[in-house]
Design a protein around this motif. Structure first.
Motif, PDB file in Angstrom:
ATOM      1  N   LYS A   9       0.814  -1.223   0.000  1.00 13.28           N
ATOM      2  CA  LYS A   9       0.000   0.000   0.000  1.00 13.28           C
ATOM      3  C   LYS A   9       0.843   1.267   0.000  1.00 13.28           C
ATOM      4  O   LYS A   9       0.557   2.241   0.702  1.00 13.28           O
ATOM      5  CB  LYS A   9      -0.954   0.002   1.206  1.00 13.28           C
ATOM      6  N   LEU A  10       1.893   1.255  -0.776  1.00 18.90           N
ATOM      7  CA  LEU A  10       2.800   2.404  -0.854  1.00 18.90           C
ATOM      8  C   LEU A  10       2.095   3.564  -1.575  1.00 18.90           C
ATOM      9  O   LEU A  10       1.617   3.411  -2.692  1.00 18.90           O
ATOM     10  CB  LEU A  10       4.060   1.993  -1.627  1.00 18.90           C
ATOM     11  N   THR A  11       2.046   4.725  -0.900  1.00 21.11           N
ATOM     12  CA  THR A  11       1.272   5.854  -1.423  1.00 21.11           C
ATOM     13  C   THR A  11       2.080   7.143  -1.340  1.00 21.11           C
ATOM     14  O   THR A  11       2.820   7.363  -0.377  1.00 21.11           O
ATOM     15  CB  THR A  11      -0.021   6.034  -0.607  1.00 21.11           C
ATOM     16  N   LYS A  12       1.951   7.986  -2.362  1.00 20.35           N
ATOM     17  CA  LYS A  12       2.559   9.316  -2.301  1.00 20.35           C
ATOM     18  C   LYS A  12       1.535  10.367  -2.699  1.00 20.35           C
ATOM     19  O   LYS A  12       0.941  10.304  -3.774  1.00 20.35           O
ATOM     20  CB  LYS A  12       3.762   9.387  -3.254  1.00 20.35           C
ATOM     21  N   ARG A  13       1.310  11.301  -1.780  1.00 23.74           N
ATOM     22  CA  ARG A  13       0.387  12.407  -2.055  1.00 23.74           C
ATOM     23  C   ARG A  13       1.160  13.705  -2.178  1.00 23.74           C
ATOM     24  O   ARG A  13       2.129  13.936  -1.456  1.00 23.74           O
ATOM     25  CB  ARG A  13      -0.595  12.561  -0.886  1.00 23.74           C
ATOM     26  N   PHE A  14       0.733  14.555  -3.120  1.00 25.29           N
ATOM     27  CA  PHE A  14       1.208  15.940  -3.159  1.00 25.29           C
ATOM     28  C   PHE A  14      -0.020  16.798  -2.937  1.00 25.29           C
ATOM     29  O   PHE A  14      -0.776  17.050  -3.866  1.00 25.29           O
ATOM     30  CB  PHE A  14       1.854  16.259  -4.510  1.00 25.29           C
ATOM     31  N   GLY A  15      -0.267  17.199  -1.706  1.00 22.18           N
ATOM     32  CA  GLY A  15      -1.486  17.932  -1.394  1.00 22.18           C
ATOM     33  C   GLY A  15      -2.693  17.025  -1.608  1.00 22.18           C
ATOM     34  O   GLY A  15      -2.778  15.948  -1.039  1.00 22.18           O
ATOM     35  N   GLN A  16      -3.608  17.472  -2.494  1.00 23.97           N
ATOM     36  CA  GLN A  16      -4.811  16.690  -2.777  1.00 23.97           C
ATOM     37  C   GLN A  16      -4.531  15.579  -3.791  1.00 23.97           C
ATOM     38  O   GLN A  16      -5.242  14.597  -3.874  1.00 23.97           O
ATOM     39  CB  GLN A  16      -5.910  17.606  -3.343  1.00 23.97           C
ATOM     40  N   PHE A  17      -3.443  15.788  -4.542  1.00 29.87           N
ATOM     41  CA  PHE A  17      -3.147  14.910  -5.660  1.00 29.87           C
ATOM     42  C   PHE A  17      -2.459  13.619  -5.189  1.00 29.87           C
ATOM     43  O   PHE A  17      -1.464  13.662  -4.481  1.00 29.87           O
ATOM     44  CB  PHE A  17      -2.245  15.662  -6.637  1.00 29.87           C
ATOM     45  N   ILE A  18      -3.027  12.484  -5.567  1.00 25.64           N
ATOM     46  CA  ILE A  18      -2.408  11.212  -5.201  1.00 25.64           C
ATOM     47  C   ILE A  18      -1.627  10.695  -6.404  1.00 25.64           C
ATOM     48  O   ILE A  18      -2.205  10.205  -7.374  1.00 25.64           O
ATOM     49  CB  ILE A  18      -3.458  10.179  -4.752  1.00 25.64           C
ATOM     50  N   ALA A  19      -0.310  10.832  -6.343  1.00 26.35           N
ATOM     51  CA  ALA A  19       0.525  10.461  -7.486  1.00 26.35           C
ATOM     52  C   ALA A  19       0.647   8.948  -7.588  1.00 26.35           C
ATOM     53  O   ALA A  19       0.629   8.388  -8.681  1.00 26.35           O
ATOM     54  CB  ALA A  19       1.897  11.104  -7.355  1.00 26.35           C
ATOM     55  N   ALA A  20       0.785   8.293  -6.451  1.00 27.00           N
ATOM     56  CA  ALA A  20       0.886   6.830  -6.433  1.00 27.00           C
ATOM     57  C   ALA A  20      -0.036   6.325  -5.330  1.00 27.00           C
ATOM     58  O   ALA A  20       0.090   6.740  -4.182  1.00 27.00           O
ATOM     59  CB  ALA A  20       2.321   6.405  -6.180  1.00 27.00           C
ATOM     60  N   ASN A  21      -0.959   5.453  -5.710  1.00 21.67           N
ATOM     61  CA  ASN A  21      -2.019   5.088  -4.786  1.00 21.67           C
ATOM     62  C   ASN A  21      -1.955   3.607  -4.385  1.00 21.67           C
ATOM     63  O   ASN A  21      -2.209   2.727  -5.209  1.00 21.67           O
ATOM     64  CB  ASN A  21      -3.372   5.403  -5.440  1.00 21.67           C
ATOM     65  N   GLU A  22      -1.573   3.339  -3.145  1.00 19.73           N
ATOM     66  CA  GLU A  22      -1.590   1.988  -2.576  1.00 19.73           C
ATOM     67  C   GLU A  22      -0.977   0.931  -3.485  1.00 19.73           C
ATOM     68  O   GLU A  22      -1.632  -0.047  -3.866  1.00 19.73           O
ATOM     69  CB  GLU A  22      -3.030   1.606  -2.196  1.00 19.73           C
ATOM     70  N   LEU A  23       0.289   1.157  -3.836  1.00 20.14           N
ATOM     71  CA  LEU A  23       0.983   0.185  -4.690  1.00 20.14           C
ATOM     72  C   LEU A  23       1.412  -1.004  -3.842  1.00 20.14           C
ATOM     73  O   LEU A  23       2.061  -0.826  -2.808  1.00 20.14           O
ATOM     74  CB  LEU A  23       2.216   0.812  -5.333  1.00 20.14           C
ATOM     75  N   THR A  24       1.031  -2.201  -4.259  1.00 19.21           N
ATOM     76  CA  THR A  24       1.434  -3.407  -3.551  1.00 19.21           C
ATOM     77  C   THR A  24       1.957  -4.423  -4.553  1.00 19.21           C
ATOM     78  O   THR A  24       1.217  -4.867  -5.432  1.00 19.21           O
ATOM     79  CB  THR A  24       0.239  -4.013  -2.775  1.00 19.21           C
ATOM     80  N   VAL A 208      -1.990   2.875 -14.197  1.00 14.85           N
ATOM     81  CA  VAL A 208      -2.907   3.840 -14.797  1.00 14.85           C
ATOM     82  C   VAL A 208      -3.411   4.755 -13.684  1.00 14.85           C
ATOM     83  O   VAL A 208      -3.880   4.272 -12.657  1.00 14.85           O
ATOM     84  CB  VAL A 208      -4.104   3.132 -15.463  1.00 14.85           C
ATOM     85  N   ASP A 209      -3.265   6.052 -13.879  1.00 14.08           N
ATOM     86  CA  ASP A 209      -3.741   7.046 -12.913  1.00 14.08           C
ATOM     87  C   ASP A 209      -3.319   6.743 -11.472  1.00 14.08           C
ATOM     88  O   ASP A 209      -4.120   6.827 -10.532  1.00 14.08           O
ATOM     89  CB  ASP A 209      -5.264   7.161 -12.978  1.00 14.08           C
ATOM     90  N   GLY A 210      -2.062   6.385 -11.292  1.00 12.78           N
ATOM     91  CA  GLY A 210      -1.539   6.210  -9.942  1.00 12.78           C
ATOM     92  C   GLY A 210      -1.795   4.846  -9.334  1.00 12.78           C
ATOM     93  O   GLY A 210      -1.416   4.583  -8.193  1.00 12.78           O
ATOM     94  N   VAL A 211      -2.450   3.968 -10.079  1.00 23.41           N
ATOM     95  CA  VAL A 211      -2.802   2.655  -9.525  1.00 23.41           C
ATOM     96  C   VAL A 211      -2.223   1.560 -10.425  1.00 23.41           C
ATOM     97  O   VAL A 211      -2.177   1.724 -11.645  1.00 23.41           O
ATOM     98  CB  VAL A 211      -4.348   2.502  -9.469  1.00 23.41           C
ATOM     99  N   ILE A 212      -1.767   0.454  -9.827  1.00 16.64           N
ATOM    100  CA  ILE A 212      -1.323  -0.673 -10.651  1.00 16.64           C
ATOM    101  C   ILE A 212      -2.559  -1.461 -11.087  1.00 16.64           C
ATOM    102  O   ILE A 212      -3.267  -2.045 -10.276  1.00 16.64           O
ATOM    103  CB  ILE A 212      -0.344  -1.580  -9.876  1.00 16.64           C
ATOM    104  N   GLU A 213      -2.841  -1.450 -12.401  1.00 24.17           N
ATOM    105  CA  GLU A 213      -4.055  -2.080 -12.927  1.00 24.17           C
ATOM    106  C   GLU A 213      -3.828  -3.542 -13.276  1.00 24.17           C
ATOM    107  O   GLU A 213      -4.763  -4.334 -13.282  1.00 24.17           O
ATOM    108  CB  GLU A 213      -4.546  -1.323 -14.164  1.00 24.17           C
ATOM    109  N   ALA A 214      -2.597  -3.881 -13.637  1.00 28.67           N
ATOM    110  CA  ALA A 214      -2.329  -5.259 -14.037  1.00 28.67           C
ATOM    111  C   ALA A 214      -0.906  -5.617 -13.674  1.00 28.67           C
ATOM    112  O   ALA A 214      -0.030  -4.754 -13.683  1.00 28.67           O
ATOM    113  CB  ALA A 214      -2.528  -5.411 -15.540  1.00 28.67           C
ATOM    114  N   LEU A 215      -0.685  -6.898 -13.301  1.00 28.84           N
ATOM    115  CA  LEU A 215       0.662  -7.337 -12.962  1.00 28.84           C
ATOM    116  C   LEU A 215       0.763  -8.839 -13.190  1.00 28.84           C
ATOM    117  O   LEU A 215       0.097  -9.616 -12.511  1.00 28.84           O
ATOM    118  CB  LEU A 215       0.965  -6.994 -11.494  1.00 28.84           C
TER     119      LEU A 215
END
Lengths: 246, 369
Positions: A9-24, A208-215
């Motif tokens: 669930k690795l996440t990086k936010r810049f203010g409101q913007f979530i650049a990387a969302n819960e990467l596992t 895609v859009d900060g989320v891992i869609e396929a692996l």
């Protein structure tokens, strides 16, 4: 299998913007891991967190067994990095570039000497050792930059679009070097825009859009999306992206 | 430590392999010293003079001889009337004229009073002022010599002494200015360009991923320019002594300490510029426009600060070279010690540390973005 990169669930936010969302995800030893995504999908942000350059907002990750929050120094000693800019000094010679990078990683002088010779021999650049990097053809620079990123024998090497702007033949030769490194136990984490290169990877993740869609492995991904090429897999996933190119 | 040395060695290679930069680094101080020292002086030497002597007596002849003997003036022509003077000025044959009225010596003897008219070409006002001052001095001197012969009942003669630079040489004032300018330019421009270059190349990224500490990057990037600047300072001082006959009156160690303080201040400004500039050209422009101009105008070596409008005087206070200029002038030309410059040293130290802290912090923040 031994995981050398492990995120939860690795996440990086810049203010409101979530650049990387819960990467596992996990990356295993000796694996060639393709990290794909359209521009602005958050690849660079994720990679910077993994390299210890930027502190995550939340979640957990270990790189080569070290924690991304507390042990960035140890992480830096155990990883190599190469970007599409090749990152060599044009006004230094081939040998000087190798010696410099070996030097700042703290290698001892006899080690540096041995490494320099070993590297030059493997690249077949013994005669070019005293040439300025500026005078080398692009493909050679790129191979040299890759070898330099391995000069301190890292456990993982991060390649950020390493083949940008290089012709197909040289790209092919470059991938031979990547296989050689992976065979010797180095884990390769590579981002690319070339879908034929994605086929060379053991496993591929698509952001895609900060989320891992396929692996999965390229073969499984193609089966899963019922298409013939990675190109089509990528298109199916990325066409719905909302984030515009930055 | 060895890593740091590796890096510093690399930095020196960058500098020494770039012939253009090298030429600029070492050519500039020499060129500037020669330019400022010889060409741009407000010294008066061998000024062409016209004489209109309507008296032609013993006294006027003596005065004229005295003027002609001085190294500042050369009597070019004798003129008969006012029109002749005017023409000589217009033809650029003379820069000043001295007029003795008829019966000069006679007047002097009878009434103890006489007049001399000095006409100067004031299209260059500074030069005109200097010329008239020099002429007045020579005439006063003559008067003093004759004192025993011509005793005046009561005479107040102001004795003007030009301290520390009695010959009113231009060079002493310019040399500290050139030192400030060269150090400022080399340190600020070169260091900011060299850091931005590393970013443009993409090598900065690699360095950041390596275990090499950012503070070490800063140190090794700035070190070559510190050393080169000290070397440059030595060249300038050497040239000033040998070429411009300037004497370093004060303590050279004190001079060196103040210079290093100023160099580090300039390097911090360079570092600060490198955190905002995107390209090498960008960094160069900011350094040139933002640093060179204020240094030239507001340091006080080209235009005296006291004569400036209030707003510029206030503004000049934040220009580091202004304080550095005072320090070198006091130490080098006047031979004064630390007691006369402690205030300036303190201001410079304060500027140095606040700029250094600010720029290092900004540099680190930029890297983490």
């Amino acid at each position: 299998m031994e995981a050398v990169i492990s995120t939860n669930k690795l996440t990086k936010r810049f203010g409101q913007f979530i650049a990387a969302n819960e990467l596992t995800f996990d990356v295993y030893k000796g694996e060639i891991f393709g990290f794909l995504g359209a521009n602005g999908a958050g690849k660079t942000t994720a990679m910077r967190m993994l390299c210890g350059l930027s502190i995550p907002s939340s979640g957990a990750a270990t790189i080569a067994g070290f924690d991304v929050y507390k042990q960035t120094e140890q992480i830096k000693k155990n990883i190599g990095y190469m970007s599409q800019k090749f990152s060599l000094y044009e006004d230094l010679t081939v040998a000087e570039n190798i010696r410099f990078y070996a030097g700042i990683y703290g290698l001892k002088i006899p080690e540096i000497k041995a490494k320099t010779i070993e590297l030059l021999e493997r690249l077949g650049m013994m005669n070019e050792a005293k040439k300025l990097v500026r005078e080398l053809p692009l493909g050679w620079k790129q191979k040299l930059a890759f070898s330099v990123s391995l000069v301190h024998s890292p456990k993982i090497v991060f390649l950020d679009e390493p083949t940008g702007g290089v012709d197909p033949v040289t790209r092919r030769q470059f991938w031979d070097l990547i296989y050689y490194a992976a065979d010797s136990g180095v884990t390769v984490f590579v981002t690319t825009h070339y879908m034929d290169e994605a086929e060379y990877c053991n496993r591929v993740s698509i952001m895609v859009d900060g989320v891992i869609e396929a692996l999965d492995s390229p073969r499984n991904l193609k089966r899963q999306f019922e298409v013939d090429s990675m190109e089509d897999v990528f298109y199916k996933l990325a066409r719905n992206a909302k984030r515009a190119e930055q | 430590m060895r890593q740091l040395l590796t890096f510093i060695r690399k930095e020196f290679k960058h500098v020494f392999r770039d012939k253009k930069t090298l030429l600029m680094l070492f050519g500039m101080p020499t060129a500037q010293i020669i330019l400022f020292g010889f060409a741009l002086t407000n010294e008066i030497k061998n000024t062409s003079l016209g004489i209109m002597d309507l008296s032609k007596d013993e006294v006027t002849r003596q005065i004229i001889r005295k003027i002609d003997e001085s190294k500042y003036f050369e009597v070019k022509m004798y003129l008969e009337n006012e029109r002749g003077i005017e023409q000589a000025f217009k033809r650029d044959q003379i820069r000043a004229a001295v007029v003795f009225p008829a019966n000069f010596a006679q007047e002097l003897r009878h009434s103890n009073k006489s007049q001399i008219q000095i006409i100067a070409d004031a299209s260059d006002p500074n030069a005109a002022t200097s010329i008239t001052n020099y002429l007045t001095n020579i005439i006063n001197e003559y008067q003093l010599q004759q004192k025993s012969a011509l005793v005046a009942p009561m005479q107040i003669i102001p004795e003007v002494r030009m301290l520390y630079n009695p010959e009113l040489k231009g060079a002493p004032n310019f040399v500290p200015g050139v030192i400030a300018l060269v150090l400022m330019l080399v340190c600020t421009m070169m260091s900011s360009v060299s850091i931005v270059k590393e970013k443009e190349l993409g090598t900065m990224e690699i360095l950041l991923v390596s275990p090499f500490k950012p503070i070490y990057i800063i140190i090794s990037k700035l070190m070559p320019f510190l050393i080169i600047s000290i070397f440059n300072l030595m060249i300038i001082l050497l040239l000033s002594v040998t070429l411009l006959d300037l004497e370093i009156k004060g303590n050279i160690i004190l001079l060196l300490i103040a210079s290093i303080l100023f160099i580090v201040t300039s390097l911090s400004i360079g570092l600060l510029i490198s955190t905002t500039a995107k390209t090498q050209q960008n960094a160069m422009m900011i350094s040139l426009m933002g640093m060179m101009l204020p240094t030239m105008l507001l340091t006080g070596f080209m235009f005296p600060i006291e004569n400036m409008p209030l707003i510029l005087r206030i503004l000049s206070n934040i220009v580091p070279s202004r304080w550095f200029f005072i320090i070198i002038k006091n130490v080098m030309l006047k031979g004064l010690g630390i007691e006369s410059i402690w205030k300036e040293l303190l201001i410079l130290t304060f500027m140095c540390f606040s700029l250094l802290t600010l720029s290092i912090r900004k540099f680190k923040i930029r890297l983490q973005e």
